[in-house]
Design an enzyme around this catalytic site. Structure first.
Site, PDB file in Angstrom:
ATOM      1  N   TYR A   1       0.893  -1.168   0.000  1.00 42.02           N
ATOM      2  CA  TYR A   1       0.000   0.000   0.000  1.00 42.02           C
ATOM      3  C   TYR A   1       0.922   1.206   0.000  1.00 42.02           C
ATOM      4  CZ  TYR A   1      -4.093   2.831   1.216  1.00 42.02           C
ATOM      5  OH  TYR A   1      -5.120   3.747   1.196  1.00 42.02           O
TER       6      TYR A   1
ATOM      7  N   ASP B   1      12.324   4.178   2.559  1.00 48.74           N
ATOM      8  CA  ASP B   1      13.020   5.206   3.326  1.00 48.74           C
ATOM      9  C   ASP B   1      12.110   5.861   4.358  1.00 48.74           C
ATOM     10  OD1 ASP B   1      11.540   6.365   1.170  1.00 48.74           O
ATOM     11  OD2 ASP B   1      12.641   8.234   1.395  1.00 48.74           O
TER      12      ASP B   1
ATOM     13  N   TYR C   1       1.894   5.068   6.564  1.00 49.58           N
ATOM     14  CA  TYR C   1       2.653   4.315   5.558  1.00 49.58           C
ATOM     15  C   TYR C   1       3.976   3.823   6.132  1.00 49.58           C
ATOM     16  CZ  TYR C   1       5.604   3.399   1.500  1.00 49.58           C
ATOM     17  OH  TYR C   1       6.472   2.818   0.606  1.00 49.58           O
TER      18      TYR C   1
ATOM     19  N   LYS D   1       4.952  -0.123   7.052  1.00 45.73           N
ATOM     20  CA  LYS D   1       6.080  -0.756   6.362  1.00 45.73           C
ATOM     21  C   LYS D   1       7.121  -1.250   7.368  1.00 45.73           C
ATOM     22  CE  LYS D   1       6.842  -1.090   2.504  1.00 45.73           C
ATOM     23  NZ  LYS D   1       6.588  -2.245   1.598  1.00 45.73           N
TER      24      LYS D   1
END
Length: 290
Positions: free
Chosen positions: A61, A102, A126, A130
């Site tokens: 996503y 990153d 996000y 992750k």
């Protein structure tokens, strides 16, 4: 060797598909229509029934702003589904190649390139989801290589390069932020590095987290200026601006340059400079090679 590629219709998956037709290994490409990686049983069956040796997970996503309002599903795809893949791979003694970001460093006040071992500190949904995906892999304990990358673009899908090619061709002027610094990454370069490592079995004894982006450093403003220069869109006046002029629900990393020393020392592979790769991508787009 049987290699499963998930999220195969995205930028990275599409680039992998482009470069493996002559491979001696057997690639199985799936996207959500063929395999829902949020379905634990479906993932286990796919890996077991097809004697999968390596899973390359390109699914994620990636809509950073939308994730703030869709945190549950972002977590399911970026973290829970990664756990499903890790469990399935571990059950067969295989390898999981996973792509991270990153954005796990979003909250750090960095002024030197980010190394693999420094503490993560994401700011938004996000980045947090992750990072959770990375942690799930570590907790499950499957053999894995995690590639953190940044500013990914290609001939495929929606990305910054394609957007700016369109805008610089049609707009008389643009304002682009100059206070966010990183490195663009041509998805084909990352795809070639992953395939090279997998097909040459260089992962044995080299499992872990690696950083991979193209070489060099720039701001989004510099990136846009180079896109316009290479494409000949010189009539568009491009001006630098502050990120505060584009309000967002997410605090984006102000400096997320990735240190690739570990990757280069471990695998002995050079990393292309960002402008060289950008020229290759734009050439392909102009020649309709996607």
């Amino acid at each position: 060797m049987n290699i499963l590629v998930t999220g195969a219709n995205g930028q990275l998956g599409s680039c992998i598909r482009d470069i493996v037709p002559a491979s001696g290994d057997n690639y199985i490409f799936t996207d959500v229509a063929e395999l829902d990686i949020t379905d634990r049983n479906a993932v286990a069956s796919m890996v077991c029934d097809n004697n999968i040796d390596v899973v390359i997970n390109c699914a994620a996503y990636t809509n950073v702003d939308k994730a703030e309002d869709d945190a549950v599903f972002a977590g399911v795809l970026n973290a829970d589904a990664v756990a499903n893949l890790a469990e399935a791979v571990k059950s067969v003694g295989g390898l999981l190649v996973h792509v991270s970001t990153d954005y796990v460093f979003g909250g750090n006040a960095n002024n030197t390139p980010c190394r693999e071992e420094q503490p993560a500190n994401p700011t938004g949904v996000y980045g947090k989801t992750k990072l959770k995906g990375e942690l799930n892999i570590a907790e499950i304990g499957c053999r894995s290589i995690i590639f953190r990358t940044a500013w990914l673009y290609s001939e495929y899908g929606k990305n910054f390069v394609k957007t700016m090619l369109s805008l610089t061709a049609t707009k008389p002027e643009l304002n682009v932020v100059f206070d966010q610094t990183g490195t663009p990454t041509y998805a084909r370069d990352l795809a070639e590095a992953i395939v090279w490592i997998v097909e040459n079995r260089l992962y044995d004894g080299n499992e872990g987290i690696y950083h991979y982006s193209n070489e060099g450093v720039c701001s989004w403003y510099d990136f846009t200026k180079m896109i316009a220069e290479i494409s000949g869109h010189t009539d568009c006046v491009i001006s630098p601006c502050h990120s505060s002029e584009f309000p967002s629900k997410v605090v984006r990393p102000s400096y997320s340059v990735l240190d690739k020393t570990k990757f280069k020392k471990t695998f002995g592979r050079e990393v292309p400079y960002w402008t060289d790769s950008l020229k290759k991508c734009i050439s392909k787009l102009e020649n309709n090679e996607a």
